[in-house]
Design a protein around this motif. Structure first.
Motif, PDB file in Angstrom:
ATOM      1  N   HIS A  28       0.847  -1.206   0.000  1.00 45.60           N
ATOM      2  CA  HIS A  28       0.000   0.000   0.000  1.00 45.60           C
ATOM      3  C   HIS A  28       0.879   1.252   0.000  1.00 45.60           C
ATOM      4  O   HIS A  28       0.673   2.179  -0.767  1.00 45.60           O
ATOM      5  N   HIS A  45      -1.643  -6.555  -6.707  1.00 43.70           N
ATOM      6  CA  HIS A  45      -2.100  -6.486  -5.315  1.00 43.70           C
ATOM      7  C   HIS A  45      -3.600  -6.805  -5.192  1.00 43.70           C
ATOM      8  O   HIS A  45      -4.018  -7.624  -4.375  1.00 43.70           O
ATOM      9  N   GLU A  55      -5.424 -10.083  -3.412  1.00 37.61           N
ATOM     10  CA  GLU A  55      -6.405  -9.970  -2.325  1.00 37.61           C
ATOM     11  C   GLU A  55      -7.702 -10.687  -2.696  1.00 37.61           C
ATOM     12  O   GLU A  55      -8.297 -11.377  -1.876  1.00 37.61           O
ATOM     13  N   GLU A  83      -9.253  -1.081   4.384  1.00 39.02           N
ATOM     14  CA  GLU A  83      -8.606  -2.384   4.580  1.00 39.02           C
ATOM     15  C   GLU A  83      -7.800  -2.406   5.878  1.00 39.02           C
ATOM     16  O   GLU A  83      -7.896  -3.349   6.661  1.00 39.02           O
ATOM     17  N   PHE A 116      -8.484  -5.921   7.478  1.00 35.96           N
ATOM     18  CA  PHE A 116      -7.378  -6.723   8.026  1.00 35.96           C
ATOM     19  C   PHE A 116      -7.669  -7.162   9.465  1.00 35.96           C
ATOM     20  O   PHE A 116      -7.175  -8.191   9.922  1.00 35.96           O
TER      21      PHE A 116
HETATM   22 FE   FE2 Z   1      -4.853  -3.789  -0.242  1.00 41.28          FE
END
Ligand code: FE2
Ligand code: FE2
Length: 132
Positions: A13, A42, A46, A107, A112
């Motif tokens: 990120h 990325h 995910e 996120e 997360f």
């Molecule tokens: Fe991400």
């Protein structure tokens, strides 16, 4: 490679946000291909390895995550269609940056955390190996 799954994703990120910062501050286009490549890899990782197992916990939030990825991809597509690096390109790049910033915040502050609740250490390590 090893390490922590969330630290690894957060590092990616940060890298993208930094490339955006340089691109928009200096009004240069040279990092755009790298931004695009990093973002695609990325988001695909995910979607393939992280999001599916989190849907049981909070389906709407995870669906929102997929939607934000889809919007980012549409904006990338728009940027690709413009062969000219002009004000309109910069404006679209700024919107993409804003969407990405919002998404990253969601996120890191929520998605997360769900993952930390649902996944055990082995799951996290397996995902980390898959995405590296
Ligand atoms: Fe991400
Ligand atoms: Fe994401």
């Amino acid at each position: 490679m090893s390490g922590n799954l969330y630290d690894y994703l957060k590092k990616e990120h940060m890298e993208v946000l930094e490339l955006f910062r340089i691109t928009l501050d200096q009004k240069i286009q040279s990092y755009y291909p790298e931004i695009k490549e990093k973002l695609y890899k990325h988001m695909d990782n995910e979607e393939k390895y992280l999001y599916p197992s989190l849907e049981v916990f909070d389906k709407i939030t995870i669906l929102e995550g997929y939607e934000e990825h889809a919007i980012a991809k549409r904006l990338i597509n728009d940027l690709d269609l413009r062969d000219q690096y002009d004000e309109k390109w910069v404006a679209k790049a700024k919107v993409l940056n804003e969407i990405i910033k919002h998404h990253i915040k969601e996120e890191e502050t929520y998605i997360f955390k769900i993952a930390e609740k649902i996944l055990n250490k082995d799951d996290e390590l397996k995902i980390l190996n898959q995405i590296q």
